[in-house]
Write a protein that holds these residues in place. Sequence first.
Motif, short mmCIF file in Angstrom:
data_model
loop_
_atom_site.label_atom_id
_atom_site.label_comp_id
_atom_site.label_asym_id
_atom_site.label_seq_id
_atom_site.Cartn_x
_atom_site.Cartn_y
_atom_site.Cartn_z
N GLU A 258 0.19 88.62 -38.16
CA GLU A 258 0.89 89.47 -36.94
C GLU A 258 1.71 90.46 -37.71
N ALA A 259 2.08 90.53 -39.10
CA ALA A 259 2.83 91.60 -39.61
C ALA A 259 1.83 92.56 -40.20
N ALA A 260 0.48 92.38 -40.31
CA ALA A 260 -0.31 93.36 -40.63
C ALA A 260 -1.85 93.25 -40.06
N PRO A 261 -1.76 93.44 -38.80
CA PRO A 261 -2.90 93.39 -37.79
C PRO A 261 -4.26 94.02 -38.06
N SER A 262 -4.15 95.21 -38.70
CA SER A 262 -5.21 95.79 -38.99
C SER A 262 -6.00 95.52 -40.41
N LEU A 263 -5.50 94.74 -41.15
CA LEU A 263 -5.71 94.43 -42.48
C LEU A 263 -6.99 93.87 -42.61
N ARG A 264 -7.01 92.66 -41.62
CA ARG A 264 -8.25 91.85 -41.76
C ARG A 264 -9.71 92.67 -41.99
N ALA A 265 -9.69 93.72 -40.89
CA ALA A 265 -11.03 94.48 -40.70
C ALA A 265 -11.28 95.26 -42.09
N ILE A 266 -10.31 95.84 -42.49
CA ILE A 266 -10.48 96.52 -43.94
C ILE A 266 -10.85 95.66 -44.99
N ILE A 267 -10.17 94.33 -45.08
CA ILE A 267 -10.59 93.38 -46.24
C ILE A 267 -11.99 92.99 -45.93
N GLU A 268 -12.37 92.77 -44.66
CA GLU A 268 -13.81 92.27 -44.57
C GLU A 268 -14.76 93.39 -44.68
N GLU A 269 -14.74 94.58 -44.71
CA GLU A 269 -15.54 95.75 -45.03
C GLU A 269 -15.90 95.66 -46.23
N THR A 270 -14.86 95.13 -47.15
CA THR A 270 -15.18 95.17 -48.54
C THR A 270 -16.11 94.07 -49.06
N GLY A 271 -16.47 93.06 -48.09
CA GLY A 271 -17.36 91.98 -48.22
C GLY A 271 -16.66 90.60 -48.69
N LEU A 272 -15.55 90.62 -48.44
CA LEU A 272 -14.66 89.35 -48.80
C LEU A 272 -14.45 88.54 -47.47
N PRO A 273 -14.84 87.31 -47.36
CA PRO A 273 -14.77 86.54 -46.18
C PRO A 273 -13.37 86.29 -46.00
N VAL A 274 -12.66 86.15 -44.64
CA VAL A 274 -11.27 85.88 -44.19
C VAL A 274 -11.41 84.52 -43.60
N ALA A 275 -10.37 83.71 -44.11
CA ALA A 275 -9.99 82.37 -43.12
C ALA A 275 -8.89 82.57 -42.47
N GLU A 276 -8.93 81.84 -41.34
CA GLU A 276 -7.57 81.76 -40.84
C GLU A 276 -6.75 80.43 -40.95
N ARG A 277 -5.48 80.70 -41.26
CA ARG A 277 -4.71 79.28 -41.22
C ARG A 277 -3.50 79.29 -40.51
N PRO A 278 -3.56 78.52 -39.11
CA PRO A 278 -2.65 78.71 -37.93
C PRO A 278 -1.34 78.28 -38.86
N LEU A 279 -0.22 78.57 -38.57
CA LEU A 279 1.18 78.45 -38.85
C LEU A 279 1.60 77.47 -37.78
N MET A 280 2.53 76.64 -38.33
CA MET A 280 3.60 75.70 -37.23
C MET A 280 4.80 75.69 -37.94
N VAL A 281 5.93 75.71 -37.04
CA VAL A 281 7.39 75.66 -37.55
C VAL A 281 7.98 74.59 -36.89
N LEU A 282 9.06 73.97 -37.50
CA LEU A 282 9.87 72.88 -37.08
C LEU A 282 11.26 73.41 -36.39
N ASP A 283 11.40 73.21 -35.02
CA ASP A 283 12.70 73.65 -34.41
C ASP A 283 13.89 73.24 -35.67
N PRO A 284 14.73 73.97 -35.73
CA PRO A 284 15.95 73.46 -36.69
C PRO A 284 16.74 72.20 -35.91
N ASP A 285 16.72 72.07 -34.69
CA ASP A 285 17.40 71.16 -34.03
C ASP A 285 16.77 69.88 -33.78
N HIS A 286 15.40 69.93 -34.17
CA HIS A 286 14.32 68.86 -33.72
C HIS A 286 14.95 67.55 -34.63
N ARG A 287 15.27 66.43 -34.00
CA ARG A 287 15.27 65.34 -35.11
C ARG A 287 13.92 64.69 -35.20
#
Length: 289
Positions: free
Chosen positions: A91-120
Amino acid sequence: MTESSLRDRIELRDRIETYYAAVPLFFAEAEDFGPLRLFVRKDPGAPYYGGPHHASPTPSSSSLVTAEDVARVRARQRELGVPHAFEWLAEAAPSLRAIIEETGLPVAERPLMVLDPDHRLPPQSLPEGVTIRTLSADDPALPAVLALPGLAFAAPGSAGESAGPTELAMAAEKLAVDGTTGATRPSLRAGHKTLIAAFAPDGTPLAAGHYHPADATTEIGGICTLPTARRQGLGAAVTTALAGHAREHGVRTIFLAYAEDAAARLYARLGFRPAGTTLLIANQPARGQ
């Protein structure tokens, strides 16, 4: 999405991106290549990656990156003898993936999850006799705990896929003499890394994970279980222990990445929720502990 929720999402994105900029500098020097940055390890250890200038996370900055910029970073990585590794927040660099893939490097996704600060955090039960503790720099179990990820994340069909205590002891012996254990101790002493593991009654590490805090933010990583000890809830117990320890030491933003849906379901049961996506080169090695 309301204006408030959008603002919260952007603030979370910026906290994560700022975190990505800070943590490698505990262990690496930053080398700049125009709009890209490469973290170069100061001491022996798993190499770091290249990516956009994390210290200034603006979506427009990635549009300035060219294939030539990527080639310059890769040339430096070849010179250093390290993998062609890149990692960044989508989300911080939305166009970079296409540029990386154009060089022949395979890109994988790793979804993130966050813990609510007040969650017990829900309490986790442990098998009889199993204990959890935070390791010190001089803990005699350190080599074995550091050896766990190599067995836990072994490729399907390999010898490590069904490894148990015997294989772990052999792997630990190697790490005790190759410098890996010694290279880890300074970061534990300095508080840059916290390492927590679950132990069998005989002292064998069964599961482990770590976190690196910076500016009240941390990513929990390296959650792994010895193959012969799986399906006992040890991964959930270690994750909960890491999150609890981080909170006790002033961390407010706790996030993690996952590669498999089963892991996402486990983290969701603990209270983590979706929070963006990290992109990385698909065949780059994990940094483990």
